[in-house]
Design a protein around this motif. Structure first.
Motif, PDB file in Angstrom:
ATOM      1  N   ILE A 235      42.520  38.120  27.560  1.00 28.77           N
ATOM      2  CA  ILE A 235      42.140  36.841  27.513  1.00 28.77           C
ATOM      3  C   ILE A 235      42.854  36.212  28.693  1.00 28.77           C
ATOM      4  N   VAL A 236      44.062  36.479  29.096  1.00 27.55           N
ATOM      5  CA  VAL A 236      44.624  35.797  30.194  1.00 27.55           C
ATOM      6  C   VAL A 236      44.251  36.148  31.557  1.00 27.55           C
ATOM      7  N   LEU A 237      43.837  37.282  31.761  1.00 28.70           N
ATOM      8  CA  LEU A 237      43.482  37.854  32.875  1.00 28.70           C
ATOM      9  C   LEU A 237      41.987  37.430  33.167  1.00 28.70           C
ATOM     10  N   ILE A 238      41.040  37.101  32.190  1.00 27.70           N
ATOM     11  CA  ILE A 238      39.666  36.921  32.366  1.00 27.70           C
ATOM     12  C   ILE A 238      39.619  35.255  32.488  1.00 27.70           C
ATOM     13  N   ALA A 239      40.579  34.737  31.914  1.00 23.88           N
ATOM     14  CA  ALA A 239      40.794  33.017  32.378  1.00 23.88           C
ATOM     15  C   ALA A 239      41.258  32.953  33.648  1.00 23.88           C
ATOM     16  N   VAL A 240      42.196  33.870  34.198  1.00 30.34           N
ATOM     17  CA  VAL A 240      42.525  33.644  35.714  1.00 30.34           C
ATOM     18  C   VAL A 240      41.525  34.061  36.490  1.00 30.34           C
TER      19      VAL A 240
ATOM     20  N   TRP B  39      38.449  33.627  36.166  1.00 24.96           N
ATOM     21  CA  TRP B  39      37.517  32.458  36.364  1.00 24.96           C
ATOM     22  C   TRP B  39      38.062  31.351  37.223  1.00 24.96           C
ATOM     23  N   THR B  40      39.216  30.956  36.862  1.00 26.23           N
ATOM     24  CA  THR B  40      39.727  29.929  37.432  1.00 26.23           C
ATOM     25  C   THR B  40      40.202  30.006  38.812  1.00 26.23           C
TER      26      THR B  40
ATOM     27  N   SER C 204      46.535  29.311  28.636  1.00 21.40           N
ATOM     28  CA  SER C 204      47.547  29.636  29.723  1.00 21.40           C
ATOM     29  C   SER C 204      46.952  30.283  30.953  1.00 21.40           C
ATOM     30  N   GLY C 205      45.869  31.101  30.911  1.00 19.34           N
ATOM     31  CA  GLY C 205      45.379  31.781  31.868  1.00 19.34           C
ATOM     32  C   GLY C 205      44.567  30.822  33.018  1.00 19.34           C
TER      33      GLY C 205
END
Length: 399
Positions: free
Chosen positions: A250-255, A257-258, A393-394
């Motif tokens: 979840i953190v990796l995919i949020a990072v 995209w951001t 957090s990501g």
């Protein structure tokens, strides 16, 4: 079902619509379920519109008041930071006896009020006071949106326990609409009526929706958790091996995209891509994510082991990012005279992003069962809080 009493028929339909293991059926939904589902998706849309609608208009207004770009960026970034901090405590609200309907009402009221207030801050001429109030309002708005989105996830599990991934995927359509339509809507309303209008319109919609949800979303008996439930720790859920891997994903995919939000425009501009084409490129990624997420949700509910989707999705995201670069690891060169290279890579990323994010929430729920936690609003609130916190957090890391 002709020999059943009306109440029994309704109960049977609720079971078929919400709890069937044979797949989700729209035609068998009750009015109650439809109202709940509309509530859930409205919370998704409201949350992401609030996050994205200031993007094209706030930096310009802040600059006019003497606020530099770094501070403006933090005004945006504090939203994800607050969600990361507050989300783990969401389950405690449910364990204290607050009902989902009450939390929805509170969230909508605060969300609408903060959105309108954020637009009204343009009337303040003192730079330091303007910045301070912007931070304060965005913090309160983040708390309200956290309550809205997490309550939506809890209702999703409560009313559709066997179709979580399917309906979560459909919900991501509204997330995509919020991401794509927010900046465009903000720009149009800003051009039409000035800085206050976009925020006044969005905030008014949230407040006006409150009576509808109060009437049609069923009132649940507020039930305080027992001492045994209160002793349940999120740490045990988080430290489960499956949860650790899921949280990292979840953190990796949020990072992923951001990072593109911040770097794609300068990267394409350096290669001579026109601004209007850059906007279309962002639309391509969000469109593929939104339109394919329902398919991945349906597939995730049907697969006995849906983690394979995440593995494939991560590989495709890596391929898309390597191509987008382009990475020197590629055995061929990419010339940005051809825009379709960019479009294809972003389409791959958007599609793969849905493959990764959609199954993650149901994986957390499976861990909940594996560690023998009770299935109630308190533990479901714990899961939704963990999911939102990990994603935030990501998202905050690379804002």
């Amino acid at each position: 079902m002709g020999h059943l009493k009306p109440r029994e028929v309704r109960a049977r339909i609720v079971t078929m619509g919400a709890d069937t293991t044979n797949g989700f059926r729209w035609r068998e939904m009750t009015c109650e379920q439809i109202a709940v589902l509309m509530t859930i998706y409205f919370t998704y849309l409201t949350t992401w519109l609030n996050l994205s609608i200031p993007a094209p208009i706030f930096p310009k207004e802040a600059n006019r008041k003497g606020v530099n770009a770094t501070v403006s960026g933090w005004v945006f970034g504090v939203f994800a930071l607050v969600q990361f901090i507050v989300s783990p405590f969401y389950g405690r609200l449910l364990s204290k006896g607050f009902s989902c309907r009450s939390l929805l009402a509170f969230g909508l009221l605060v969300c609408g009020g903060c959105t309108i207030t954020f637009g009204m801050l343009t009337l303040i001429d003192t730079t330091s006071l303007f910045v301070l109030l912007c931070f304060l309002v965005r913090i309160l708005l983040a708390v309200a949106c956290t309550i809205l989105s997490n309550t939506g996830l809890v209702l999703l599990v409560q009313y559709f326990p066997n179709n979580v991934a399917t309906l979560f995927g459909i919900g991501e359509v509204f997330t995509g609409i919020g991401l794509v339509a927010g900046p465009a809507l903000g720009g149009v309303l800003y051009t039409t009526g000035g800085y206050i209008l976009p925020f006044a319109a969005l905030g008014s919609i949230a407040i006006l929706a409150l009576p509808f949800f109060w009437i049609f979303v069923p009132q649940q008996k507020a039930k305080k958790s027992t001492n045994a439930d209160m002793e349940l720790s999120m740490l045990k859920l988080l430290l489960h091996p499956k949860s650790i891997v899921n949280s990292i994903v979840i953190v990796l995919i949020a990072v992923a995209w951001t990072v593109l939000d911040a770097t794609l425009e300068p990267h394409l501009r350096k290669h001579g891509i026109q601004p209007k084409i850059v906007g279309i490129m962002f639309l391509v990624m969000a469109a593929f994510y939104s339109t394919t997420s329902p398919l991945w949700g349906r597939l995730a509910d049907k697969l006995p082991e849906n983690r394979i989707m995440i593995v494939i999705g991560l590989i495709l995201i890596a391929i898309g990012l390597l191509w987008l670069g382009p990475s020197p690891l590629l055995p061929f060169s990419v010339k940005y005279d051809f825009v379709w290279y960019t479009a294809v890579s972003l389409a791959i990323i958007g599609t793969a992003y849905g493959m990764c994010v959609v199954p993650t929430y149901s994986i957390y729920l499976s861990v909940l069962r594996e560690i023998n936690y009770p299935q109630n609003n308190s533990t479901h609130g714990m899961v939704s809080g963990l999911f939102t916190s990990m994603y935030s957090s990501g998202a905050f890391t690379f804002l």
